[in-house]
Design an enzyme around this catalytic site. Structure first.
Site, short mmCIF file in Angstrom:
data_model
loop_
_atom_site.label_atom_id
_atom_site.label_comp_id
_atom_site.label_asym_id
_atom_site.label_seq_id
_atom_site.Cartn_x
_atom_site.Cartn_y
_atom_site.Cartn_z
CG HIS A 1 58.05 40.93 46.97
ND1 HIS A 1 57.42 41.95 46.29
CD2 HIS A 1 57.10 40.01 47.24
CE1 HIS A 1 56.13 41.67 46.17
NE2 HIS A 1 55.91 40.49 46.74
CG ASN B 1 52.26 33.55 44.68
OD1 ASN B 1 53.13 33.50 43.81
ND2 ASN B 1 51.87 34.68 45.23
CG ASP C 1 58.61 44.56 44.69
OD1 ASP C 1 59.38 43.70 45.18
OD2 ASP C 1 57.60 44.97 45.29
CD GLU D 1 53.01 38.69 45.32
OE1 GLU D 1 53.51 39.43 46.20
OE2 GLU D 1 52.14 37.84 45.57
C1 XIL Z 1 50.41 43.84 49.44
C2 XIL Z 1 49.78 45.01 48.69
O1 XIL Z 1 50.63 45.42 47.66
C3 XIL Z 1 49.53 46.14 49.65
O2 XIL Z 1 48.81 47.18 49.01
C4 XIL Z 1 48.75 45.67 50.87
O3 XIL Z 1 48.60 46.71 51.80
C5 XIL Z 1 49.45 44.49 51.52
O4 XIL Z 1 49.65 43.45 50.55
N1 XIL Z 1 52.93 39.42 49.09
C6 XIL Z 1 51.68 39.25 48.54
C7 XIL Z 1 50.84 40.42 48.21
O5 XIL Z 1 51.30 38.10 48.22
O6 XIL Z 1 49.47 40.16 48.34
C8 XIL Z 1 51.23 41.63 49.04
O7 XIL Z 1 50.51 42.74 48.56
C9 XIL Z 1 52.72 41.87 48.98
C10 XIL Z 1 53.47 40.67 49.54
#
Ligand code: XIL
Length: 376
Positions: A248, A212, A278, A276
């Site tokens: 992201h 990932n 957003d 993930e």
């Molecule tokens: C983030 C969480 O959303 C937060 O709550 C935490 O403080 C930090 O980590 N990439 C990833 C996730 O693989 O695990 C991260 O999650 C966001 C970026």
């Protein structure tokens, strides 16, 4: 019975300094019923796409166990959850060889009640390591044993229940030129990635195992490198099932490039998960920004739905109230499908349309016309 579990046999870690336990706070649901108006919209998990794709959301323990509206909204729209933090080393591996599964267990129990599939996140990462880890003096063999102990215990505990694991998270340097320089690579060597996948496969032969990462390059170079790494590992007999594209979003992104990456992975027999998703906007974003966001997110959803290889689409955060974005990127927010009052945003309607081919899909039209999406 407490799920705090001591499994220290065979683990030796030279540790300097004290260790903090940090058992989780378990919230309790109040007696109030969830506000029905919050779920008075169509449901993503009942769209035709949900017959072929997991439609997920990353959720946190505190909100899930203490906020009925949050839980009801997640249950209304999603059929899969990712535990946002609760399976990371800092949360679960509280002392060398000592595990605290209380919060993760709570969430899996709720997942059982709600009929949610569960994605496991994550077994190897260079971030959110426990404090004791900084003080450990690890040689290669010790680090391998620690990794084996961690993965074996965490994966086997949820074997048959967690069906997808992000085994190694963010393994690549940002330009995709090679492996990132991390504590795991420094102590074990490049084969830490292969070892992690093998330990995970041994602990649950049926779970789907993902590599990932995110991609900040404009041309999808890092996702291309991720696919290349996954394919090379497989060629060496390492049990990698797929690649996770985090997505992201934060600016322009060529959805055609994303579609190409999905196709490349598919050609190599790799599954794809959008793990993930957003889309962050400036705090002062207005209706035009929200419309652009809707177009980007629905474009991404359409790319996933269009490919049989893309099996999974996960939003990182249920509502803007619960998103990691404002903490990680001050001045930005508005990154999820629901606003801070838990109301569906334009992006929700657009993603719904992308998941429901019966409805006209404006995003597909936009994509065909060459409209660019956004982000990393
Ligand atoms: C983030 C969480 O959303 C937060 O709550 C935490 O403080 C930090 O980590 N990439 C990833 C996730 O693989 O695990 C991260 O999650 C966001 C970026």
């Amino acid at each position: 019975m407490s799920s705090r579990l001591v499994v220290a046999a065979g683990v030796f870690v030279a540790l300097v300094g004290s260790v903090a336990g940090g058992l989780g706070v378990v919230g309790a649901l109040g007696d109030d019923r969830p506000d029905p108006s919050l779920t008075d919209h169509p449901s993503l998990r009942s769209t035709p796409a949900s017959a072929t794709h997991l439609i997920g959301v990353a959720v946190g323990h505190r909100a899930l166990t203490s906020d009925r509206d949050y839980r009801a909204l997640a249950a209304h729209d999603f059929d899969t959850i990712t535990l946002e933090n609760e399976l990371k080393w800092s949360h679960v591996h509280v002392e060398p060889g000592v595990f605290d599964f209380d919060r993760a267990d709570d969430m899996i129990e709720i997942a059982d009640d709600e009929g949610w599939a569960v994605r496991g996140h994550t077994l190897v990462w260079h971030e959110q390591l426990p404090d004791w880890f900084d003080d450990a003096r690890l040689g290669r063999e010790q680090a391998i044993e620690l990794l084996r102990t961690h993965i074996t215990n965490v994966v086997s505990r949820y074997a048959g229940r967690i069906t997808q694991w992000d085994v190694v998270n963010e393994p690549l340097a940002d330009d995709g030129s090679g492996l990132r320089d991390t504590v795991w690579r420094r102590t074990i060597g490049d084969d830490y990635v292969a070892l992690a996948f093998q330990f995970a496969r041994d602990a649950d032969p049926d779970a789907q195992l993902f590599l990932n990462d995110y991609d900040p390059t404009p041309d999808g170079a890092k996702y291309a490198a991720l696919i290349e790494l996954a394919a090379a590992l497989r060629a060496d007999g390492v049990p990698v099932d797929g690649v996770g594209f985090q997505h992201h979003l934060a600016g322009d992104l060529d959805l055609g490039v994303v579609a190409d990456r999905v196709d490349e992975a598919a050609r190599l027999g790799l599954d794809v998960a959008f793990t993930e998703v957003d889309d962050r906007l400036p705090d002062d974003a207005g209706p035009a920004d929200l419309a652009q966001q809707a177009r980007r997110l629905s474009g991404l959803a359409s790319v996933c739905v269009a490919s049989p290889a893309c099996t999974t689409f996960v939003m990182w955060g249920l509502t803007d109230e619960h998103s990691w974005v404002p903490d990680a990127f001050p001045g930005y927010g508005h990154a999820t499908l629901f606003d801070a009052e838990y109301r569906a945003k334009p992006a929700y309607d657009a993603v719904f349309a992308a998941f429901d081919p019966i409805e006209p899909d404006p995003a597909l039209g936009a994509r065909a016309a060459g409209v660019q999406g956004g982000g990393e």
